[in-house]
Design an enzyme around this catalytic site. Structure first.
Site, mmCIF file in Angstrom:
data_model
loop_
_atom_site.group_PDB
_atom_site.id
_atom_site.type_symbol
_atom_site.label_atom_id
_atom_site.label_comp_id
_atom_site.label_asym_id
_atom_site.label_seq_id
_atom_site.Cartn_x
_atom_site.Cartn_y
_atom_site.Cartn_z
ATOM 1 N N THR A 1 38.406 52.126 37.001
ATOM 2 C CA THR A 1 36.946 52.342 37.130
ATOM 3 C C THR A 1 36.625 53.837 37.149
ATOM 4 O OG1 THR A 1 37.131 52.177 39.538
ATOM 5 C CG2 THR A 1 36.472 50.176 38.342
ATOM 6 N N ASP B 1 43.715 48.094 29.029
ATOM 7 C CA ASP B 1 43.138 49.319 28.455
ATOM 8 C C ASP B 1 44.179 50.325 27.964
ATOM 9 O OD1 ASP B 1 42.177 50.087 31.883
ATOM 10 O OD2 ASP B 1 44.090 50.529 30.886
ATOM 11 N N HIS C 1 48.337 40.602 31.200
ATOM 12 C CA HIS C 1 47.146 40.001 30.582
ATOM 13 C C HIS C 1 46.927 40.534 29.176
ATOM 14 C CE1 HIS C 1 45.454 38.812 34.778
ATOM 15 N NE2 HIS C 1 46.405 37.982 34.339
ATOM 16 N N CYS D 1 41.595 36.065 9.829
ATOM 17 C CA CYS D 1 42.895 36.614 9.444
ATOM 18 C C CYS D 1 42.954 36.850 7.933
ATOM 19 C CB CYS D 1 43.995 35.637 9.870
ATOM 20 S SG CYS D 1 45.657 36.137 9.383
ATOM 21 N N SER E 1 41.578 42.612 43.066
ATOM 22 C CA SER E 1 41.023 41.704 44.088
ATOM 23 C C SER E 1 41.999 40.565 44.371
ATOM 24 C CB SER E 1 39.691 41.136 43.579
ATOM 25 O OG SER E 1 39.914 40.324 42.429
ATOM 26 N N ILE F 1 40.902 55.006 44.930
ATOM 27 C CA ILE F 1 42.280 55.107 44.426
ATOM 28 C C ILE F 1 42.567 56.516 43.919
ATOM 29 C CG2 ILE F 1 43.774 54.351 42.523
ATOM 30 C CD1 ILE F 1 42.276 51.571 42.872
#
Ligand code: APR
Length: 257
Positions: A29, A107, A124, A157, A199, A241
């Protein structure tokens, strides 16, 4: 003077042979990429957006695909740069203590910050590739972005005409088995599992906290908000953070005994 929580965790990291990091959207963030469930999260602001992350809806509904590709085109990841939090994990790796980063993020900012790509486990998936859901062909996201910018709305595709999707794992999609196995190994092999910016509401990734604890590791959670695993944690540090993680890693690294 009582040892601060950060100092206590820094001591654990200093004494650790192996630290595994588990990162979530909260570490990005401060690079300008919104998280999902935080106060300014994508889903906090627009709960209906969660439907765009459902695999079955994506496959079944062309309008969902058009909306998702539009978001891909405008994603903050294309202009985001790593922040001090990402860089602190690079320092931890260079201090010789970091085994792997299990990241839920798509990202690519850990790799952009200098983390060894072989130690970044993207459970992920990644925004930087595109996969054909029929033939499995993988291509760079940049190629599909160019087609979107040229006006295509739901590119198919070029090899088989199948539905294309970013190489991210949506709800209802299986994780890559090899990446998941490596993530479980990393959680089970560490002395400290350092959870940063998640979270811990999505499974199976959140269960890595139990894997680490069951294997005898200390569980540390660095997050602005509470998580369901706070009660299991050996230490819970509140964010931001970008300030706490560099202080923690810096303190651990400067005084290796
Ligand atoms: N400092 C500390 N904590 C922060 C910061 C910050 N600068 N910014 C955000 N956070 C915290 C938020 O308070 C929130 O609790 O990071 C957490 C991010 O949680 P989520 O938005 O739920 O993100 P994440 O846990 O990564 O989501 C897991 O769910 O949305 C799906 O597939 C997606 O990978 C994602 C998964």
């Amino acid at each position: 003077m009582a040892e601060s929580d950060v100092a206590r965790v820094a001591r654990w990291v200093r004494e650790a042979d192996v630290v595994t990091a588990l990162t979530g959207a909260g570490i990005s963030t401060e690079s300008g990429i919104p998280d999902f469930r935080g106060p300014a999260g994508v889903w906090t602001k627009d709960p209906a957006a969660a439907r765009l992350f459902d695999f079955d809806a994506y496959v079944a509904d062309p309008q969902v695909r058009v909306a998702v590709w539009q978001r891909r085109l405008e994603h903050a990841a294309w202009t985001a740069r790593p922040n001090a939090g990402h860089r602190a994990l690079v320092d931890l790796e260079r201090s010789g203590r970091l085994l792997d980063i299990v990241t839920q993020n798509i990202d690519g900012l850990h790799q952009a910050a200098g983390s060894d790509p072989d130690r970044v486990l993207e459970v992920h998936g990644s925004l930087h590739t595109v996969v054909c859901l029929s033939c499995g062909r993988r291509t760079p996201m940049a190629d599909t972005l160019a087609r979107l910018e040229a006006g295509e709305e739901d590119p198919t595709c070029l090899t088989c005409g199948g539905i294309l999707k970013s190489g991210t794992i949506s709800f209802g999609q299986p994780l890559d088995p090899a990446v998941w196995r490596a993530s479980v190994r990393a959680a089970a092999a560490c002395d400290v599992l350092l959870v940063v910016g998640s979270s811990l509401q999505v499974h199976p990734v959140a269960s890595l906290c139990e894997v680490a604890k069951d294997a005898g590791a200390r569980l540390v959670i660095l997050n602005a908000e509470s998580t369901p695993y706070d009660r299991l944690a050996d230490a819970v540090l509140a964010g931001p953070i970008g300030q706490v993680l560099p202080a923690l890693v810096g303190s651990a690294a400067t005084t290796r005994s």
